[in-house]
Design a protein around this motif. Structure first.
Motif, PDB file in Angstrom:
ATOM      1  N   ASN A  50       0.860  -1.184   0.000  1.00  0.00           N
ATOM      2  CA  ASN A  50       0.000   0.000   0.000  1.00  0.00           C
ATOM      3  C   ASN A  50       0.899   1.237   0.000  1.00  0.00           C
ATOM      4  OD1 ASN A  50      -1.735   2.165   0.566  1.00  0.00           O
ATOM      5  ND2 ASN A  50      -3.084   0.886   1.819  1.00  0.00           N
ATOM      6  N   ILE A  51       1.212   1.731  -1.197  1.00  0.00           N
ATOM      7  CA  ILE A  51       2.165   2.842  -1.291  1.00  0.00           C
ATOM      8  C   ILE A  51       1.584   4.128  -0.716  1.00  0.00           C
ATOM      9  CG2 ILE A  51       3.393   1.881  -3.245  1.00  0.00           C
ATOM     10  CD1 ILE A  51       1.933   3.839  -5.047  1.00  0.00           C
ATOM     11  N   TYR A  52       0.253   4.277  -0.737  1.00  0.00           N
ATOM     12  CA  TYR A  52      -0.354   5.491  -0.198  1.00  0.00           C
ATOM     13  C   TYR A  52      -0.253   5.500   1.325  1.00  0.00           C
ATOM     14  CZ  TYR A  52      -2.228   4.902  -4.864  1.00  0.00           C
ATOM     15  OH  TYR A  52      -2.349   4.679  -6.201  1.00  0.00           O
ATOM     16  N   GLU A  53      -0.497   4.359   1.943  1.00  0.00           N
ATOM     17  CA  GLU A  53      -0.363   4.255   3.397  1.00  0.00           C
ATOM     18  C   GLU A  53       1.094   4.440   3.805  1.00  0.00           C
ATOM     19  OE1 GLU A  53      -1.337   4.034   7.264  1.00  0.00           O
ATOM     20  OE2 GLU A  53      -2.803   4.007   5.629  1.00  0.00           O
ATOM     21  N   ASN A  54       2.006   3.868   3.038  1.00  0.00           N
ATOM     22  CA  ASN A  54       3.438   4.031   3.339  1.00  0.00           C
ATOM     23  C   ASN A  54       3.863   5.491   3.242  1.00  0.00           C
ATOM     24  OD1 ASN A  54       3.558   1.296   3.667  1.00  0.00           O
ATOM     25  ND2 ASN A  54       4.580   0.869   1.719  1.00  0.00           N
ATOM     26  N   SER A  55       3.371   6.169   2.198  1.00  0.00           N
ATOM     27  CA  SER A  55       3.690   7.583   2.016  1.00  0.00           C
ATOM     28  C   SER A  55       3.142   8.413   3.174  1.00  0.00           C
ATOM     29  CB  SER A  55       3.102   8.087   0.698  1.00  0.00           C
ATOM     30  OG  SER A  55       3.279   9.480   0.558  1.00  0.00           O
ATOM     31  N   LEU A  56       1.918   8.099   3.596  1.00  0.00           N
ATOM     32  CA  LEU A  56       1.320   8.806   4.724  1.00  0.00           C
ATOM     33  C   LEU A  56       2.160   8.625   5.981  1.00  0.00           C
ATOM     34  CD1 LEU A  56      -1.015  10.274   6.197  1.00  0.00           C
ATOM     35  CD2 LEU A  56      -2.118   8.036   6.453  1.00  0.00           C
ATOM     36  N   GLN A  57       2.559   7.407   6.261  1.00  0.00           N
ATOM     37  CA  GLN A  57       3.336   7.151   7.473  1.00  0.00           C
ATOM     38  C   GLN A  57       4.697   7.843   7.414  1.00  0.00           C
ATOM     39  OE1 GLN A  57       1.993   5.883  10.135  1.00  0.00           O
ATOM     40  NE2 GLN A  57       0.114   5.599   8.947  1.00  0.00           N
ATOM     41  N   ASP A  58       5.294   7.917   6.223  1.00  0.00           N
ATOM     42  CA  ASP A  58       6.567   8.637   6.072  1.00  0.00           C
ATOM     43  C   ASP A  58       6.394  10.121   6.404  1.00  0.00           C
ATOM     44  OD1 ASP A  58       7.887   6.338   5.332  1.00  0.00           O
ATOM     45  OD2 ASP A  58       7.815   6.754   3.179  1.00  0.00           O
ATOM     46  N   ASP A  59       5.307  10.723   5.888  1.00  0.00           N
ATOM     47  CA  ASP A  59       5.040  12.139   6.158  1.00  0.00           C
ATOM     48  C   ASP A  59       4.819  12.387   7.644  1.00  0.00           C
ATOM     49  OD1 ASP A  59       5.210  12.784   3.475  1.00  0.00           O
ATOM     50  OD2 ASP A  59       3.050  12.659   3.119  1.00  0.00           O
ATOM     51  N   LEU A  60       4.014  11.549   8.265  1.00  0.00           N
ATOM     52  CA  LEU A  60       3.705  11.723   9.684  1.00  0.00           C
ATOM     53  C   LEU A  60       4.957  11.578  10.545  1.00  0.00           C
ATOM     54  CD1 LEU A  60       0.329   9.736   9.983  1.00  0.00           C
ATOM     55  CD2 LEU A  60       0.641  12.201   9.696  1.00  0.00           C
ATOM     56  N   SER A  61       5.815  10.647  10.162  1.00  0.00           N
ATOM     57  CA  SER A  61       7.037  10.432  10.944  1.00  0.00           C
ATOM     58  C   SER A  61       7.984  11.622  10.852  1.00  0.00           C
ATOM     59  CB  SER A  61       7.752   9.160  10.473  1.00  0.00           C
ATOM     60  OG  SER A  61       8.273   9.328   9.162  1.00  0.00           O
ATOM     61  N   ALA A  65       1.499  17.266   9.453  1.00  0.00           N
ATOM     62  CA  ALA A  65       0.101  16.902   9.322  1.00  0.00           C
ATOM     63  C   ALA A  65      -0.108  16.636   7.832  1.00  0.00           C
ATOM     64  CB  ALA A  65      -0.807  18.023   9.795  1.00  0.00           C
ATOM     65  N   VAL A  66      -1.070  15.790   7.477  1.00  0.00           N
ATOM     66  CA  VAL A  66      -1.295  15.425   6.078  1.00  0.00           C
ATOM     67  C   VAL A  66      -2.772  15.587   5.760  1.00  0.00           C
ATOM     68  CG1 VAL A  66      -1.212  13.577   4.362  1.00  0.00           C
ATOM     69  CG2 VAL A  66       0.628  13.809   6.046  1.00  0.00           C
ATOM     70  N   ALA A  67      -3.051  16.230   4.628  1.00  0.00           N
ATOM     71  CA  ALA A  67      -4.443  16.409   4.212  1.00  0.00           C
ATOM     72  C   ALA A  67      -4.635  15.940   2.774  1.00  0.00           C
ATOM     73  CB  ALA A  67      -4.849  17.866   4.334  1.00  0.00           C
ATOM     74  N   TYR A  68      -5.717  15.217   2.550  1.00  0.00           N
ATOM     75  CA  TYR A  68      -6.196  14.903   1.207  1.00  0.00           C
ATOM     76  C   TYR A  68      -7.461  15.718   0.995  1.00  0.00           C
ATOM     77  CZ  TYR A  68      -2.962  11.056   0.410  1.00  0.00           C
ATOM     78  OH  TYR A  68      -1.826  10.308   0.208  1.00  0.00           O
ATOM     79  N   SER A 182      -7.226   7.753  -9.203  1.00  0.00           N
ATOM     80  CA  SER A 182      -6.077   6.878  -9.438  1.00  0.00           C
ATOM     81  C   SER A 182      -6.041   5.701  -8.474  1.00  0.00           C
ATOM     82  CB  SER A 182      -4.783   7.692  -9.300  1.00  0.00           C
ATOM     83  OG  SER A 182      -4.715   8.273  -8.013  1.00  0.00           O
ATOM     84  N   ASN A 183      -7.214   5.336  -7.945  1.00  0.00           N
ATOM     85  CA  ASN A 183      -7.331   4.203  -7.023  1.00  0.00           C
ATOM     86  C   ASN A 183      -6.630   4.454  -5.687  1.00  0.00           C
ATOM     87  OD1 ASN A 183      -8.800   2.398  -8.815  1.00  0.00           O
ATOM     88  ND2 ASN A 183      -6.900   2.305  -9.996  1.00  0.00           N
ATOM     89  N   ASN A 184      -6.350   5.720  -5.400  1.00  0.00           N
ATOM     90  CA  ASN A 184      -5.804   6.088  -4.093  1.00  0.00           C
ATOM     91  C   ASN A 184      -6.969   6.094  -3.102  1.00  0.00           C
ATOM     92  OD1 ASN A 184      -5.067   7.675  -1.809  1.00  0.00           O
ATOM     93  ND2 ASN A 184      -3.393   8.579  -2.975  1.00  0.00           N
ATOM     94  N   ALA A 185      -6.882   5.267  -2.069  1.00  0.00           N
ATOM     95  CA  ALA A 185      -8.001   5.109  -1.133  1.00  0.00           C
ATOM     96  C   ALA A 185      -8.365   6.428  -0.453  1.00  0.00           C
ATOM     97  CB  ALA A 185      -7.655   4.064  -0.080  1.00  0.00           C
ATOM     98  N   PHE A 186      -7.352   7.260  -0.176  1.00  0.00           N
ATOM     99  CA  PHE A 186      -7.629   8.536   0.477  1.00  0.00           C
ATOM    100  C   PHE A 186      -8.336   9.504  -0.476  1.00  0.00           C
ATOM    101  CE2 PHE A 186      -3.582   7.184   2.691  1.00  0.00           C
ATOM    102  CZ  PHE A 186      -4.247   6.636   3.779  1.00  0.00           C
ATOM    103  N   ASN A 187      -7.898   9.508  -1.749  1.00  0.00           N
ATOM    104  CA  ASN A 187      -8.587  10.340  -2.746  1.00  0.00           C
ATOM    105  C   ASN A 187     -10.040   9.919  -2.900  1.00  0.00           C
ATOM    106  OD1 ASN A 187      -6.370  11.859  -3.306  1.00  0.00           O
ATOM    107  ND2 ASN A 187      -5.890  10.908  -5.263  1.00  0.00           N
TER     108      ASN A 187
END
Length: 409
Positions: A50-61, A65-68, A182-187
């Protein structure tokens, strides 16, 4: 727009055009396949990553804060809507959504919704004390207008850039352009939030939250925090490196430094009004900016009682008690001025009064003694009850009117 088609099979395949994928699948049953906007996304699908979840966790770390965000429009309704999800640096999630039909903006269709999505996410970040945020969006203009790379000339872009500039004083913003659908779950989730607001009137947004921002040259962080602590009668508080959070039952505010600014954000209730009162007294020549940031309007005249009256009239809420603080402060300042005019020191005003059957009495006497008594008894009665008051519009207006009468206005 190029697409990539991933097929899960004995030997996983990625195709760069639909015809090739369709031909491959023609004599194969029950193979799972999906389209993507990038080769990396297709690879991640096949590997189960899940590249979107991985990207989110990288940003948070990294402390972001992250917003879609996303926007939507429906021609039959002639309305636009937005959806946003904000993840705080600790991973907590907040959903935001809303809709509108302002004649100035509705012709831009979903762009108005896109704009509202970004601004709602930024305002939420500021009111929560997040100091940097990544905004994932699918409309390029959101970044280009904000950064001045596109000239803001349409009503929606002019308003958006103006609001963005104010919010960007309080938070560092990084935009990340993503491809829509683009099949991004957050989008997909923010798209659903926007459509639910548009078609089902399901609105999810912060209630009664606000913020104001001022130069650290006008007020120091420590002075402001000390004032809040004293005036709110020793509220619970939590201190971090650059921020202080104050809490009362059912409300909290955060006070933090960002670059050369000090920001106060949170529910526009008692703690918020206490902090705003201090800022107004310390930087009176900027009162219009502070009030517009806090409540979205500029009063015609400025005084504590006038401000209390204007906020009660303009802000729709079931409890107007927080807003009488400015009128009470007018009464306090008038009383203090009269006492000082008699050459009396006012370090602790309560020591200048003694209790009696008819309330409190000024012990120094003099020609203004009766007026001082009236001012103090009014102030003491409401100020000591302030944190527990719950007032409707008429009740709050009555108290402001009493203050105005005492002040001779």
């Amino acid at each position: 727009m190029s697409k990539f088609y991933a097929v899960k099979c004995d030997e996983d395949k990625i195709f760069e055009d639909w015809e090739s994928c369709k031909n491959y699948l023609s004599d194969r049953k029950n193979y799972k396949y999906k389209s993507f906007s990038s080769y990396e996304e297709a690879e991640a699908f096949l590997s189960g990553e899940n590249i979107y979840e991985n990207s989110l966790q990288d940003d948070l770390s990294c402390g972001y804060a992250v917003a879609y965000t996303d926007g939507s429009y429906e021609e039959r309704l002639n309305e636009y809507a937005y959806g946003a999800i904000v993840f705080s640096p600790d991973g907590m999630q907040k959903s935001l959504s809303g809709k509108g039909n302002d004649p100035l903006y509705v012709s831009t269709r979903n762009i108005a919704g896109e704009v509202l999505g970004v601004l709602s996410a930024l305002k939420y970040a500021v009111t929560q004390g997040f100091q940097k945020i990544k905004i994932y969006h699918d409309y390029a203009g959101l970044s280009f207008w904000a950064k001045g790379e596109w000239k803001a000339s349409s009503p929606i872009s002019v308003w958006y850039r103006s609001e963005y500039i104010k919010l960007a004083r309080a938070v560092d913003v990084e935009f990340v352009k993503v491809k829509g659908h683009s099949n991004n779950a957050f989008n997909e989730k923010v798209d659903k939030l926007a459509k639910s607001a548009l078609f089902e009137n399901k609105i999810e947004e912060p209630i009664n939250d606000g913020y104001f921002c001022f130069s650290g040259d006008d007020i120091t962080h420590k002075e402001l925090c000390n004032y809040i602590y004293k005036q709110a009668i020793k509220p619970q508080y939590f201190e971090n490196e650059n921020s202080m959070t104050f809490c009362l039952p059912n409300e909290k505010i955060v006070v933090y430094r960002h670059k050369s600014f000090i920001i106060v954000g949170g529910k526009r209730e008692k703690l918020f009004c206490i902090a705003l009162n201090f800022a107004l007294e310390a930087a009176k020549n900027k009162y219009d900016i502070l009030i517009e940031d806090s409540f979205g309007f500029i009063p015609e005249t400025f005084s504590g009682t006038a401000l209390s009256r204007a906020i009660i009239q303009n802000v729709k809420t079931s409890d107007c008690s927080p807003f009488i603080f400015f009128a009470l402060n007018d009464v306090y300042n008038k009383m203090r001025s009269l006492i000082m005019s008699n050459g009396v020191k006012t370090y602790k005003i309560s020591t200048l009064f003694t209790g009696s059957e008819n309330g409190y009495k000024y012990i120094n006497g003099g020609e203004n003694a009766e007026t001082i008594n009236e001012l103090y008894n009014f102030y003491y009665f409401y100020r000591t009850k302030y944190l527990s008051l719950n007032l409707g519009v008429d009740e709050a207006m009555k108290i402001v009117g009493q203050a105005e009468k005492l002040l001779g206005k």
